[in-house]
Design a protein around this motif. Structure first.
Motif, PDB file in Angstrom:
ATOM      1  N   GLY A   7       8.307  -8.742  13.081  1.00  0.00           N
ATOM      2  CA  GLY A   7       8.100  -7.413  13.639  1.00  0.00           C
ATOM      3  C   GLY A   7       7.476  -6.428  12.680  1.00  0.00           C
ATOM      4  O   GLY A   7       7.255  -5.267  13.037  1.00  0.00           O
ATOM      5  N   CYS A   8       7.165  -6.878  11.465  1.00  0.00           N
ATOM      6  CA  CYS A   8       6.530  -6.007  10.469  1.00  0.00           C
ATOM      7  C   CYS A   8       5.245  -6.683   9.998  1.00  0.00           C
ATOM      8  O   CYS A   8       5.281  -7.543   9.114  1.00  0.00           O
ATOM      9  N   PRO A   9       4.101  -6.333  10.586  1.00  0.00           N
ATOM     10  CA  PRO A   9       2.838  -7.005  10.247  1.00  0.00           C
ATOM     11  C   PRO A   9       2.359  -6.612   8.859  1.00  0.00           C
ATOM     12  O   PRO A   9       2.866  -5.641   8.265  1.00  0.00           O
ATOM     13  N   PRO A  10       1.375  -7.306   8.327  1.00  0.00           N
ATOM     14  CA  PRO A  10       0.838  -6.935   7.011  1.00  0.00           C
ATOM     15  C   PRO A  10       0.072  -5.621   7.075  1.00  0.00           C
ATOM     16  O   PRO A  10      -0.661  -5.364   8.029  1.00  0.00           O
ATOM     17  N   PHE A  11       0.254  -4.796   6.070  1.00  0.00           N
ATOM     18  CA  PHE A  11      -0.473  -3.536   5.970  1.00  0.00           C
ATOM     19  C   PHE A  11      -1.633  -3.720   5.000  1.00  0.00           C
ATOM     20  O   PHE A  11      -1.426  -4.063   3.835  1.00  0.00           O
ATOM     21  N   LEU A  12      -2.848  -3.501   5.491  1.00  0.00           N
ATOM     22  CA  LEU A  12      -4.054  -3.753   4.723  1.00  0.00           C
ATOM     23  C   LEU A  12      -4.498  -2.486   4.005  1.00  0.00           C
ATOM     24  O   LEU A  12      -4.568  -1.404   4.601  1.00  0.00           O
ATOM     25  N   ALA A  13      -4.826  -2.632   2.722  1.00  0.00           N
ATOM     26  CA  ALA A  13      -5.177  -1.467   1.904  1.00  0.00           C
ATOM     27  C   ALA A  13      -6.359  -0.692   2.477  1.00  0.00           C
ATOM     28  O   ALA A  13      -6.411   0.542   2.382  1.00  0.00           O
ATOM     29  N   ASP A  14      -7.312  -1.394   3.075  1.00  0.00           N
ATOM     30  CA  ASP A  14      -8.516  -0.730   3.583  1.00  0.00           C
ATOM     31  C   ASP A  14      -8.276   0.014   4.894  1.00  0.00           C
ATOM     32  O   ASP A  14      -9.131   0.803   5.315  1.00  0.00           O
ATOM     33  N   TYR A  15      -7.156  -0.234   5.547  1.00  0.00           N
ATOM     34  CA  TYR A  15      -6.955   0.321   6.883  1.00  0.00           C
ATOM     35  C   TYR A  15      -5.631   1.064   7.079  1.00  0.00           C
ATOM     36  O   TYR A  15      -5.535   1.906   7.976  1.00  0.00           O
ATOM     37  N   HIS A  16      -4.616   0.765   6.302  1.00  0.00           N
ATOM     38  CA  HIS A  16      -3.258   1.220   6.631  1.00  0.00           C
ATOM     39  C   HIS A  16      -2.597   2.044   5.536  1.00  0.00           C
ATOM     40  O   HIS A  16      -1.381   2.029   5.398  1.00  0.00           O
ATOM     41  N   ARG A  17      -3.369   2.780   4.787  1.00  0.00           N
ATOM     42  CA  ARG A  17      -2.781   3.591   3.727  1.00  0.00           C
ATOM     43  C   ARG A  17      -1.935   4.737   4.266  1.00  0.00           C
ATOM     44  O   ARG A  17      -1.124   5.304   3.533  1.00  0.00           O
ATOM     45  N   ASP A  18      -2.134   5.090   5.537  1.00  0.00           N
ATOM     46  CA  ASP A  18      -1.364   6.191   6.117  1.00  0.00           C
ATOM     47  C   ASP A  18      -0.082   5.711   6.795  1.00  0.00           C
ATOM     48  O   ASP A  18       0.593   6.494   7.463  1.00  0.00           O
ATOM     49  N   ILE A  19       0.273   4.427   6.622  1.00  0.00           N
ATOM     50  CA  ILE A  19       1.498   3.883   7.209  1.00  0.00           C
ATOM     51  C   ILE A  19       2.446   3.496   6.084  1.00  0.00           C
ATOM     52  O   ILE A  19       2.087   2.709   5.202  1.00  0.00           O
ATOM     53  N   GLY A  20       3.646   4.045   6.122  1.00  0.00           N
ATOM     54  CA  GLY A  20       4.651   3.678   5.138  1.00  0.00           C
ATOM     55  C   GLY A  20       5.503   2.529   5.654  1.00  0.00           C
ATOM     56  O   GLY A  20       6.081   2.640   6.738  1.00  0.00           O
ATOM     57  N   PRO A  21       5.583   1.414   4.928  1.00  0.00           N
ATOM     58  CA  PRO A  21       6.400   0.282   5.386  1.00  0.00           C
ATOM     59  C   PRO A  21       7.843   0.669   5.682  1.00  0.00           C
ATOM     60  O   PRO A  21       8.438   0.159   6.633  1.00  0.00           O
ATOM     61  N   GLN A  22       8.420   1.567   4.895  1.00  0.00           N
ATOM     62  CA  GLN A  22       9.801   1.971   5.132  1.00  0.00           C
ATOM     63  C   GLN A  22       9.922   2.732   6.451  1.00  0.00           C
ATOM     64  O   GLN A  22      10.875   2.516   7.212  1.00  0.00           O
ATOM     65  N   ALA A  23       8.965   3.616   6.727  1.00  0.00           N
ATOM     66  CA  ALA A  23       8.990   4.358   7.990  1.00  0.00           C
ATOM     67  C   ALA A  23       8.810   3.398   9.163  1.00  0.00           C
ATOM     68  O   ALA A  23       9.447   3.545  10.211  1.00  0.00           O
ATOM     69  N   TRP A  24       7.937   2.413   8.996  1.00  0.00           N
ATOM     70  CA  TRP A  24       7.726   1.398  10.044  1.00  0.00           C
ATOM     71  C   TRP A  24       9.035   0.673  10.343  1.00  0.00           C
ATOM     72  O   TRP A  24       9.444   0.561  11.501  1.00  0.00           O
ATOM     73  N   GLN A  25       9.668   0.189   9.303  1.00  0.00           N
ATOM     74  CA  GLN A  25      10.921  -0.547   9.482  1.00  0.00           C
ATOM     75  C   GLN A  25      11.983   0.339  10.137  1.00  0.00           C
ATOM     76  O   GLN A  25      12.713  -0.104  11.036  1.00  0.00           O
ATOM     77  N   ARG A  26      12.084   1.578   9.685  1.00  0.00           N
ATOM     78  CA  ARG A  26      13.090   2.484  10.230  1.00  0.00           C
ATOM     79  C   ARG A  26      12.863   2.737  11.709  1.00  0.00           C
ATOM     80  O   ARG A  26      13.793   2.635  12.529  1.00  0.00           O
ATOM     81  N   GLU A  27      11.646   3.073  12.090  1.00  0.00           N
ATOM     82  CA  GLU A  27      11.359   3.427  13.484  1.00  0.00           C
ATOM     83  C   GLU A  27      11.446   2.212  14.401  1.00  0.00           C
ATOM     84  O   GLU A  27      11.993   2.295  15.512  1.00  0.00           O
ATOM     85  N   PHE A  28      10.915   1.077  13.958  1.00  0.00           N
ATOM     86  CA  PHE A  28      10.957  -0.116  14.812  1.00  0.00           C
ATOM     87  C   PHE A  28      12.384  -0.645  14.945  1.00  0.00           C
ATOM     88  O   PHE A  28      12.773  -1.113  16.021  1.00  0.00           O
ATOM     89  N   THR A  29      13.160  -0.572  13.877  1.00  0.00           N
ATOM     90  CA  THR A  29      14.555  -1.015  13.970  1.00  0.00           C
ATOM     91  C   THR A  29      15.331  -0.143  14.941  1.00  0.00           C
ATOM     92  O   THR A  29      16.089  -0.644  15.786  1.00  0.00           O
TER      93      THR A  29
END
Length: 291
Positions: free
Chosen positions: A174-196
């Motif tokens: 449920g946590c896809p890879p975050f690509l440096a060229d495209y996803h710098r505005d996404i925080g993995p911790q925020a992703w995990q928190r919101e999706f959980t």
């Protein structure tokens, strides 16, 4: 099994394969796009980019038929088209961990296993409409279910390719890879928190509805099936999303592209994160088209 490069109906693709990236005939492309209403939000320049991406996917990945299916140009293009949509503003590199695409005529049977609360592993075989195999495996699809992609919020191709994206940095979780060229505005911790939080909330809703079903619930019983449909009709996502965090991501992804409004209404932060991840805004495009 039949490989598309040796399949007679796919003459245009076989003829061009060893010379150039295959070009999809315009008439075939228009027919395939017309069959997918959710693509109507895309402006012409995005559709043209999608066509080039689809052609590149057909060039890079092998399509194979199984179970007696005759693999045609239309089948290959419709699947590649829908598989290309999630990476329209990203990169096909997200599908590097994929050996190819296998297409059955209908649901196919695969082994299933589950460990219960006592630690006992139960194994059985069940028909499925699609499966994404990890560790470099293929995406396997039922053509009958691909054709059912006009059902509200349902798209088995996007679902399984979302799993493939999710597997990009390991097993699907449920946590896809975050690509440096495209996803710098996404925080993995925020992703995990919101999706959980969203997954746990949705699971609670599904569990509450399950408790309203008869103890002897039988999906083949017309009365039971009608009750199930009535109870679960108002959910923003297919209840299958409650089975695992990886399924929540995949079901939310197909809803994001195919029927985004219920998802955005119920879980606006999930819609926002998916919009940032896929770098698309289906509802924004719809609002723009209506203005």
């Amino acid at each position: 099994m039949n490989d598309f490069r040796d399949n007679r109906p796919m003459q245009w693709l076989r003829r061009l394969f060893h010379r150039h990236v295959p070009r999809i005939p315009d008439a075939l492309w228009r027919d395939c796009v017309a069959r997918l209403p959710f693509l109507q939000r895309l402006p012409p320049h995005d559709l043209e980019r999608l066509k080039r991406l689809c052609e590149a996917l057909l060039d890079k990945k092998t399509f194979t038929s199984a179970g007696g299916l005759e693999l045609t140009d239309e089948i290959a293009v419709l699947i590649a088209l829908q598989a290309s949509l999630p990476v329209l503003n990203l990169t096909l590199d997200l599908y590097d961990d994929m050996a190819g695409i296998i297409v059955y005529p209908a649901a196919f049977v695969v082994p299933q296993s589950e460990m219960d609360e006592a630690g006992v592993v139960h194994e059985w075989r069940a028909p499925v409409s699609g499966e994404a195999l990890d560790a470099g495996g293929a995406v396997v699809l039922s053509w009958e279910d691909v054709e059912a992609s006009d059902a509200p919020g349902y798209n088995v191709v996007i679902h399984e390719f979302a799993h493939k994206i999710d597997m990009g940095d390991g097993g699907a979780n449920g946590c896809p890879p975050f690509l440096a060229d495209y996803h710098r505005d996404i925080g993995p911790q925020a992703w995990q928190r919101e999706f959980t939080a969203a997954y746990e909330d949705f699971t609670r809703q599904v569990d509450a509805l399950d408790r309203q079903l008869p103890d002897d619930f039988d999906e083949n019983d017309d009365v039971h099936a009608s009750l199930h449909e009535a109870l679960f009709a108002e959910l923003p996502l297919d209840p299958y999303a409650a089975s695992h965090p990886a399924e929540f991501f995949a079901v939310a992804s197909e809803a994001f592209f195919v029927l985004p409004q219920p998802l955005a209404d119920a879980y606006p932060e999930i819609y926002r994160l998916l919009s940032r991840y896929y770098r698309q805004d289906p509802l924004g495009a719809a609002r723009h088209d209506a203005s």
